[in-house]
Structure formats: C-alpha cells, structure tokens
Scaffold this active site. Structure first.
Site, short mmCIF file in Angstrom:
data_model
loop_
_atom_site.label_atom_id
_atom_site.label_comp_id
_atom_site.label_asym_id
_atom_site.label_seq_id
_atom_site.Cartn_x
_atom_site.Cartn_y
_atom_site.Cartn_z
N LYS A 162 0.74 -1.02 0.13
CA LYS A 162 0.08 0.07 -0.06
C LYS A 162 1.02 1.22 0.00
O LYS A 162 2.26 0.92 0.35
CB LYS A 162 -1.07 0.02 1.32
N TYR A 213 -2.24 4.99 7.18
CA TYR A 213 -2.71 4.17 8.00
C TYR A 213 -3.96 4.49 8.99
O TYR A 213 -4.66 3.77 9.38
CB TYR A 213 -1.15 3.89 8.87
#
Length: 365
Positions: A131, A215
């Site tokens: 990611k 995150y």
C-alpha cells in the site's frame, strides 16, 4: 462472540470478518502446499516480508526481481532461490513459465505498483501489492481489472487487518462495549531523510498522506465499519530545507461518517510522530499506541461495563509478537486464499477505496 450477521457482513466489507472467526493458529493448518512468491523489488519492506515468509508454514520465496544482480544473488542464497529464478525488471515477464512461482509480492515505489501488478497478472501470477496500491484511482482500477481478466487474485498488504490487537479494538467497538462512538483521533509520521524516494512525487504520488497518513485513514474505516462521506483538509510545509520541493510535509484532515462519527487525522514527514489512534465513546475510551508499527503494539481502554457503582473495565495489553510476524500473518492469509480459492480479506477494492479518499482529501485542501 456477540456479533450479529449484519455486523459480520459489515466486517467482511472492511476485510476483517475472517479474523473474528476462531483462530487456527498463525499458519493455515489445512495448507499442504507452499505458495511460491517472487519478490519484486528488494528494499527494506521486502526484507520484512521475506523474513516473515521464512517462518510461514504455507509460503516460500521462489523468485526475485531486481535491478541489481549481485544483491539479488546474495539474497537468493539466503532463501534457497535458484539463480535461474532471478529476473531483471526488463525480462521479468519470463517468469510466466516458472511453475515454482505462484504469486508475486510487489515491494516497489508507489508509482510502479500498477505496472508490475498488471504485468504479473498477465503472466498468470497472483498479486500481493504493498500500500498505497497506486498513485491514482484510475491506476487502482486498472490493477483490479487486469487481475480479474487474468483470473488471478489481488490482495493489498494491509498487514494490520491481520494483527490481533487491532482486531480486538474493532471487536470491542462492534460489541458495543464502548457505547456509541463519537470521535476518533489518529496520527502517524517521522522525520524523512533527504534523498529518499518517498520525497519524489513522481515515485511516491504525494507526501506523508500516501506513506503514513494512509494508516490513519484506513484505521478510521475499520474502526467505524463505515465509509466517510465528507472531508476537510489542510497541508503545510514547515521545513524549507529542500526535502519538500515536490511533496507536502504535513497533512491534517477531518472525516465525517454516516453515523455522525467525526475523525481527525494528521501525518508528517517532519517530526517523529508515533502512530496512534484514540476512540472516544459514550461509555468510555480506547486507544492504541503504538498502533501501526511492526511490533510493540499496545492497547488500552476504559469503559463502564455496568450500572452505577460498578467498577469500570480497564484493559492494558501489549502484543508480544516480534517483527516480522505481521508479515507472516499477511502471507499466510493470501496463500490460504490461493490454496482455497477464496477472496482475500483486503482485496484490491479495499485499496481502491483508500485511493478515492486520498484524492478527496487533496481536493478539499
């Protein structure tokens, strides 16, 4: 477990439902075959992943792609990879015929994720991609489309979707232990070193939001179990030392969810900002800090569990697991999905949603 069918379905949409089921251990016990991974890019994150695979019961390293043959040969010797399974970026497509390679792990700079995911899919290999999954929404969609067309699986490496304390935080909220969530605060950041690829927009796609802010953004979604409907945001660059000529240093944003929950998030490349989130609700609070690290994670909570005069429930737990076990869990899950022909719990669509929200955050600045 106190989870309704409806709540379980919502957890499934967030890529978390499988982890609320009774555990069968870190490794998939039913696996009789080990899935072979070709690691594309041999930087720091790849090292964590390969060490995680080394202690997996259903995964192994069977190929490497690198622009540095000497480095690749050293790593190949460590993991028992034959030199015939080392590829350059130019000739990588030849691994189509390598039967020892079932899947790839894309560990390249963000701007390269789409190209190497699509090439791997066309070569018939399943894809586990780091990611953020891409630098644009259109790239993310093209990755999903390519994997579907090739009938291979695509999973985005949201390792915290498989981490026990993050999952416990989700369960406490879903079970209603904290009452009605009102607001969540979160942050993550570090002081970026000059010359790092993440400070080059052509490679990174953006600044701290792409790297560490994601995150906090993703946690806001799995904690609430909802999708945000409104964003506001600001960016700033405090340090005029040349590091931030193409990307922003700081981002702060708010998200509003359909239930009314408001989330505030911050990220930076200019200071050490240990990753955390804190949930405030009608019956108490919950926090994790560190929340996003490779190990050393801690969960704390306090909430009213009874009537007046009943002592509050207090939780203070640490996850004793050491790096690289989060990567082991991640590899185990994807390998098990391949072996069982199941959809990963953090598929390409999960990464696509975050890409859409990142674009909305930038658009609201």
């Amino acid at each position: 477990m106190g989870i309704s069918r409806r709540e379980f379905s919502r957890l499934g949409a967030m890529g978390l439902a499988a982890h609320m089921l009774p555990s069968v251990g870190v490794a998939a016990q039913s696996a009789t075959k080990k899935i072979g991974y070709c690691v594309i890019g041999l930087g720091t994150i790849a090292d964590h992943f390969m060490r995680g695979v080394l202690i997996s019961s259903n995964s192994r390293i069977t190929g490497l792609v690198s622009g540095h043959r000497d480095k690749a040969e050293r790593i190949a010797a460590q993991y028992g990879v034959p030199t015939s399974s080392i590829y350059s970026y130019e000739d990588m497509d030849k691994f189509r015929d390598n039967k020892a390679i079932d899947a790839v792990y894309v560990a390249l700079p963000n701007s390269m994720h789409a190209e190497y995911t699509i090439r791997s899919a066309k070569a018939g290999k399943h894809v586990l991609c780091e990611k953020p999954m891409s630098t644009t929404v259109s790239e993310a969609q093209s990755m999903i489309d390519a994997c579907k067309a090739a009938h291979v699986k695509l999973m985005i490496a949201y390792r915290l979707h498989y981490e026990p304390l993050n999952l416990k935080a989700v369960k406490l909220i879903r079970d209603g232990a904290l009452g009605d969530v009102q607001t969540i605060n979160g942050a993550f950041g570090f002081n970026a070193a000059p010359g790092a690829w993440r400070l080059d927009k052509t490679l990174a796609g953006g600044g701290s939001l792409f790297d560490v802010g994601i995150y906090v953004l993703n946690a806001s979604r799995y904690l609430t179990g909802e999708e945000p409907v409104k964003f506001t945001a600001v960016t700033s660059t405090v340090d005029k030392d040349g590091r931030f000529n193409t990307v922003e240093e700081n981002v702060s944003w708010t998200e509003k969810f359909p239930s009314g929950v408001v989330v505030t998030g911050s990220c930076t490349y200019g200071a050490q900002m240990p990753g955390y989130f804190k949930v405030f609700a009608s019956k108490g609070w919950l926090e994790m800090g560190p929340a996003f690290n490779y190990d050393g994670l801690k969960l704390r909570a306090e909430y009213s569990s009874g009537g007046r005069g009943t002592p509050n429930t207090v939780i203070d737990e640490s996850n004793p697991e050491k790096d690289p076990l989060q990567f082991t869990r991640e590899a185990n899950h994807f390998s098990d999905c391949i072996l069982r022909d199941q959809t990963p719990s953090s598929p390409g669509e999960e990464g696509l949603r975050d890409m859409k929200y990142i674009e909305q955050i930038y658009a609201s600045v």
